[in-house]
Enzyme design. Structure first.
Site, mmCIF file in Angstrom:
data_model
loop_
_atom_site.group_PDB
_atom_site.id
_atom_site.type_symbol
_atom_site.label_atom_id
_atom_site.label_comp_id
_atom_site.label_asym_id
_atom_site.label_seq_id
_atom_site.Cartn_x
_atom_site.Cartn_y
_atom_site.Cartn_z
ATOM 1 N N LYS A 201 0.829 -1.223 0.090
ATOM 2 C CA LYS A 201 -0.107 0.010 -0.003
ATOM 3 C C LYS A 201 0.809 1.424 -0.025
ATOM 4 C CE LYS A 201 -3.719 2.415 2.541
ATOM 5 N NZ LYS A 201 -4.728 2.089 3.658
ATOM 6 N N LYS A 253 -1.946 -1.635 -3.631
ATOM 7 C CA LYS A 253 -3.011 -0.357 -3.657
ATOM 8 C C LYS A 253 -2.205 0.814 -3.768
ATOM 9 C CE LYS A 253 -6.324 1.777 -0.793
ATOM 10 N NZ LYS A 253 -7.346 1.856 0.531
#
Length: 333
Positions: A201, A253
């Protein structure tokens, strides 16, 4: 002598829609998609999110309706984010642990209404619930305290499992979060609840619209715990750690700016790989389409296909329902 023309003609396999469909290497299906949804405390009707046209903050009733629509279209899962009232936020995110706080109440309602018809996922993070907007507990110097945050994540995981989540998604990028969450779930008798690790992320500008969606109070940024966009190989280190700690699924992400990372992760992971087409990616398509600069539907399917092609088996996307409608003619084909 006239040139006879090329012997090899790749265009032969592009001549008709049927031919292109026959030889396609990457296919999208609604079951590959997960719909992120927001449920907000204290509202009587769904509230539009200005920076994410077409996306709503839901009431409990409209949330169930949205979930049912997604299920009926074959969407594979739903990821739920809670938006508490400002007065319920505090330094340690207590509202995220409350059995009848906005997120856990919504999970319970969805599980009661839908049972196992869909895969019910829950965001396991503190940023929506803290008055400072960070993903963890702060120490006396105002820094995120990794290990103190893990203890809260453990409690939060159990609360979400009790509320009915099939999958919990620790998204705060704390070191050791998967191991702590897995141990807490097992100790509480929730061995069947899966852990979706937010493995890679990145600290991305593409989260901007999301912060409006969850009414974030963040000051500053999250660069000390989310990954540096300049770095690639550390994602594989994060992957090894998450797999060793018991992750059932792993995720990259954002998606589009990190397709290289997604491909790296997919080449190594022996569990399902997810990617999150985040709010900024959604907004860029919406803004360009609103100005007439591109074909919205083609762009939606092209971007989702690119994420699948890079290695994602499932995609979290605000386009899940819309894409499922676009794919309707091809489902089962």
């Amino acid at each position: 002598m006239a040139y006879p023309g090329p012997v090899d003609r790749p265009r032969r396999l592009r001549t008709t829609p049927a031919m292109r469909r026959l030889v396609a290497q990457t296919r999208l299906h609604p079951a590959d998609l997960v719909l992120p949804v927001f449920v907000r405390d204290g509202i009587s009707e769904p509230a539009p999110i200005s920076s994410m046209p077409g996306v709503l903050q839901h009431t409990p009733d409209s949330l169930v309706e949205a979930a049912r629509e997604a299920i009926d279209l074959g969407v594979g899962g739903i990821m739920v984010f809670g938006v508490p009232r400002d007065v319920d936020k505090d330094a340690v995110g207590s509202a995220g642990l409350a059995p009848y706080g906005v997120l856990n109440a919504a999970l319970r309602r969805l599980r009661d209404e839908l049972g196992d018809e869909t895969v019910l996922m829950s965001d396991l993070c503190l940023d929506e619930f803290t008055d400072h907007g960070h993903c963890g507990v702060l120490d006396d110097a105002g820094r995120v305290d990794n290990d103190a945050t893990l203890q809260v994540y453990a409690q939060m995981a159990v609360a979400q499992a009790r509320a009915g989540a099939h999958v919990v998604g620790p998204s705060g990028m704390m070191d050791g979060q998967v191991a702590v969450v897995r141990a807490a779930l097992d100790a509480a008798g929730h061995q069947d609840v899966a852990v979706l690790a937010y493995t890679a992320k990145y600290a991305s500008a593409a989260y901007g619209p999301f912060r409006e969606a969850v009414a974030s109070t963040l000051k500053g940024d999250r660069s000390t715990y989310q990954q540096d966009p300049a770095n690639r190989t550390e994602s594989l280190r994060e992957l090894r750690l998450d797999l060793a700690q018991g992750a059932d699924l792993v995720m990259v992400k954002p998606a589009l700016p990190y397709l290289d990372v997604l491909a790296d992760v997919a080449a190594v992971a022996d569990v399902p790989v997810a990617a999150y087409q985040v709010s900024g990616e959604y907004l860029m398509i919406e803004a360009a389409a609103a100005n007439g600069w591109l074909d919205r539907d083609r762009m939606v399917l092209e971007t989702l296909t690119s994420i699948r092609r890079a290695g994602a088996q499932l995609i979290l996307t605000y386009y899940a329902v819309h894409a499922a409608r676009l794919l309707g003619g091809r489902v089962g084909a």
